[in-house]
Write an enzyme that holds these catalytic residues in place. Structure first.
Site, PDB file in Angstrom:
ATOM      1  N   HIS A  30       0.838  -1.203   0.000  1.00 17.02           N
ATOM      2  CA  HIS A  30       0.000   0.000   0.000  1.00 17.02           C
ATOM      3  C   HIS A  30       0.874   1.255   0.000  1.00 17.02           C
ATOM      4  O   HIS A  30       0.525   2.263  -0.617  1.00 17.02           O
ATOM      5  CB  HIS A  30      -0.926   0.005   1.225  1.00 17.02           C
ATOM      6  CG  HIS A  30      -2.008  -1.028   1.134  1.00 17.02           C
ATOM      7  ND1 HIS A  30      -3.346  -0.720   1.129  1.00 17.02           N
ATOM      8  CD2 HIS A  30      -1.938  -2.378   1.017  1.00 17.02           C
ATOM      9  CE1 HIS A  30      -4.056  -1.834   1.007  1.00 17.02           C
ATOM     10  NE2 HIS A  30      -3.216  -2.858   0.955  1.00 17.02           N
ATOM     11  N   ASP A 130      -5.925   5.945   2.100  1.00 18.76           N
ATOM     12  CA  ASP A 130      -6.201   4.567   1.702  1.00 18.76           C
ATOM     13  C   ASP A 130      -7.573   4.200   2.270  1.00 18.76           C
ATOM     14  O   ASP A 130      -7.789   4.304   3.480  1.00 18.76           O
ATOM     15  CB  ASP A 130      -5.097   3.696   2.336  1.00 18.76           C
ATOM     16  CG  ASP A 130      -5.068   2.296   1.785  1.00 18.76           C
ATOM     17  OD1 ASP A 130      -6.145   1.749   1.506  1.00 18.76           O
ATOM     18  OD2 ASP A 130      -3.956   1.759   1.643  1.00 18.76           O
ATOM     19  N   HIS A 364       2.234 -14.559  -6.565  1.00 15.61           N
ATOM     20  CA  HIS A 364       0.989 -14.713  -5.796  1.00 15.61           C
ATOM     21  C   HIS A 364      -0.086 -13.780  -6.344  1.00 15.61           C
ATOM     22  O   HIS A 364      -1.208 -13.796  -5.859  1.00 15.61           O
ATOM     23  CB  HIS A 364       1.270 -14.420  -4.324  1.00 15.61           C
ATOM     24  CG  HIS A 364       1.544 -12.970  -4.019  1.00 15.61           C
ATOM     25  ND1 HIS A 364       2.427 -12.203  -4.753  1.00 15.61           N
ATOM     26  CD2 HIS A 364       1.050 -12.131  -3.065  1.00 15.61           C
ATOM     27  CE1 HIS A 364       2.474 -10.975  -4.255  1.00 15.61           C
ATOM     28  NE2 HIS A 364       1.638 -10.909  -3.244  1.00 15.61           N
ATOM     29  N   ASN A 368       0.382  -5.090  -6.938  1.00 19.05           N
ATOM     30  CA  ASN A 368       1.605  -4.385  -7.364  1.00 19.05           C
ATOM     31  C   ASN A 368       2.482  -5.284  -8.221  1.00 19.05           C
ATOM     32  O   ASN A 368       2.997  -4.864  -9.251  1.00 19.05           O
ATOM     33  CB  ASN A 368       2.399  -3.886  -6.155  1.00 19.05           C
ATOM     34  CG  ASN A 368       1.626  -2.844  -5.388  1.00 19.05           C
ATOM     35  OD1 ASN A 368       1.345  -1.771  -5.904  1.00 19.05           O
ATOM     36  ND2 ASN A 368       1.243  -3.166  -4.164  1.00 19.05           N
TER      37      ASN A 368
END
Ligand code: UDP
Length: 472
Positions: A30, A130, A364, A368
């Site tokens: 983040h 956020d 995974h 990003n």
């Protein structure tokens, strides 16, 4: 990084410069995109203060002081408290306890920060927050500041959670196919994990739905996504809110090169083994290495580690595998990667993906990592673990067609044969060649979006214009 042109205080006649407080949820995935977005605002005349929790600020200072220091030359740093200054999330005991304490103590300390800044030459004018911590919007509004929500997930994932928030989608969603406007038909495994394994992380799921509780009050909704990648969903969301796609938020030198010296995120919680990785890659032939990483949080069980290690070895290709220190004990005891592989605890991922020796990324599918692979044109083998990763995997395989999903069995384990088959196909098969061509095409699209006049560049201009021309 961009030139620092914000030292001169405003003259009596000039309007005050917009000053954005950037407040990420305290996690690597983040902080990176929000920090990177900030770098795009500075040359457009915006003052930036990156606000981290005290715990994250200390951790970064201890683990990689040089990059944190590099940041602070143009990006001002400030802290608020999540209530766990010594231990962060791990000290909270539960997600519930963390979220509620962060809201209580975070609101107080953010209010104090805004008050303190109001007595300086550079009062805050905008909070870019956020939505994992939606109370930031309420604090911003109490002080009459502009509030911009910044989503660090794809438009598709945002739309799925919004459908749940509205009650249009009721988890657990187990139908063979779910239709959502603008998205491809989704099987349960293509949904964020909290939806098809309903009840797996109730507090985290509540937090994800709470992103939308007050979003109608946001002046802007910014999404780290690319219009060309998710056109229909982006159009659908922008009918709900003043939503703009502004991605990909990866360092400019890998994309449009508008920001000189912007080569890395500059804020790493873990310390990369950079020299070792790059020296090792430098000696490998072009396209010969499989890069493997599961990001900063995902944790594989010992059985999955064992299956993966065999799959890698049996593929007969070189591999560079990031196994975080906390995961190392799960590597099989007799596993010796020395002949074909290198295992490191953290690497400079962008540099690695950009290296010509890398031919495939076992990922995974964190958002990003997905954007980085798209931007650098690296085909993927998708091994989603939880949260939004299954949805990202669906897009990688079926929408952008630049990867294969390694399917898990009924116990959730991706077996060694499946890993090996996917790797051989992506590295050397016919489908792999097609993926490589698609990857090159997406790489161009990503670059264009960030370049002058591209979709994200125009959206960032529009956002900054609104800050500069805001009536005070
Ligand atoms: N990353 C890195 N080195 C590593 C592994 C990951 O620099 O060895 C970076 C990666 O480039 C990305 C971030 O960590 O920017 C991981 O974010 P992502 O959303 O992919 O996954 P998360 O960690 O949030 O699950």
């Amino acid at each position: 990084m961009a030139a620092n042109n914000d030292q001169a205080p405003p003259t009596p006649c000039s309007p005050p410069k917009p000053h954005c407080l950037i407040i990420p949820y305290p996690a690597q995935g983040h902080i990176n995109p929000m920090l990177q977005f900030s770098k795009r605002l500075i040359p457009r005349g915006v003052r930036i203060t990156l606000v981290n929790t005290r715990f994250i600020s200390k951790t970064v200072a201890n683990s990689s002081s040089s990059s944190a220091a590099a940041c602070s030359t143009t990006i001002h740093l400030a802290t608020i408290s999540d209530g766990f200054d010594e231990g962060g999330f791990a000290a909270a005991g539960s997600t519930d306890a963390y979220i509620s304490t962060f809201e209580r103590i975070g609101s107080q300390t953010l209010s104090q920060l805004i008050t303190d800044l109001s007595e300086t030459e550079y009062p805050a004018t905008c909070v870019i927050y956020d939505p994992f911590i939606p109370w930031c919007l309420d604090v911003a509004k109490r002080f009459g500041l502009t509030a911009a929500a910044f989503f660090t997930q794809s438009c598709a994932v945002g739309s799925i959670y919004y459908h749940c928030h509205k009650g249009w989608l009721k988890p657990p969603v187990l139908e063979a196919q779910t239709l959502i406007p603008g998205l491809p038909p989704l099987e349960p495994k293509d949904m964020p994990s909290f939806i098809y394994v309903y009840g797996s992380y109730p507090a985290a799921f509540d937090m994800l739905l709470a992103q939308f509780d007050n979003i109608d009050k946001a002046d802007w909704v910014l999404c780290n996504a690319i219009y060309e990648l998710e056109q229909e969903t982006a159009d659908w969301l922008s009918k709900l809110w003043p939503m703009k796609t502004i991605g990909p938020t990866i360092p400019s030198m890998y994309l449009d090169q508008q920001l000189q010296d912007d080569k890395d995120y500059g804020f790493s919680i873990f310390k990369p083994d950079s020299k070792q990785c790059m020296d090792w890659l430098d000696n490998k032939p072009m396209g010969s290495v499989i890069y493997v990483s599961f990001g900063s949080m995902a944790s594989l069980g010992p059985e999955q580690m064992e299956e993966l290690s065999h799959g890698l070895k049996n593929s007969n290709h070189y591999f560079l595998w990031v196994v975080r220190a906390s995961e190392e004990a799960k590597l099989p005891l007799n596993f010796d990667p020395s002949e074909k592989g290198l295992i490191v605890s953290w690497c400079p991922q962008l540099e690695v993906l950009n290296h010509c020796a890398v031919g495939c990324f076992v990922t995974h599918c964190g958002w990003n990592s997905t954007l980085e692979a798209l931007s650098l044109g690296v085909p993927m083998v998708a091994m989603p673990q939880w949260t939004d990763q299954g949805t990202n995997a669906k897009y990688i395989e079926d929408v952008w067609k630049m990867g294969l999903r390694a399917e898990a069995d009924q116990d959730g384990i991706v077996k060694r044969e499946v890993v090996e088959k996917c790797l051989k196909e992506v590295m050397a098969g016919k489908k792999g060649q097609e993926m490589k061509r698609n990857a090159e095409q997406w790489k161009r699209v990503m670059k264009e979006a960030a370049s002058e006049g591209g979709s994200s560049d125009r959206n960032i201009n529009e956002f900054v214009d609104s800050l500069i021309h805001k009536k005070l």
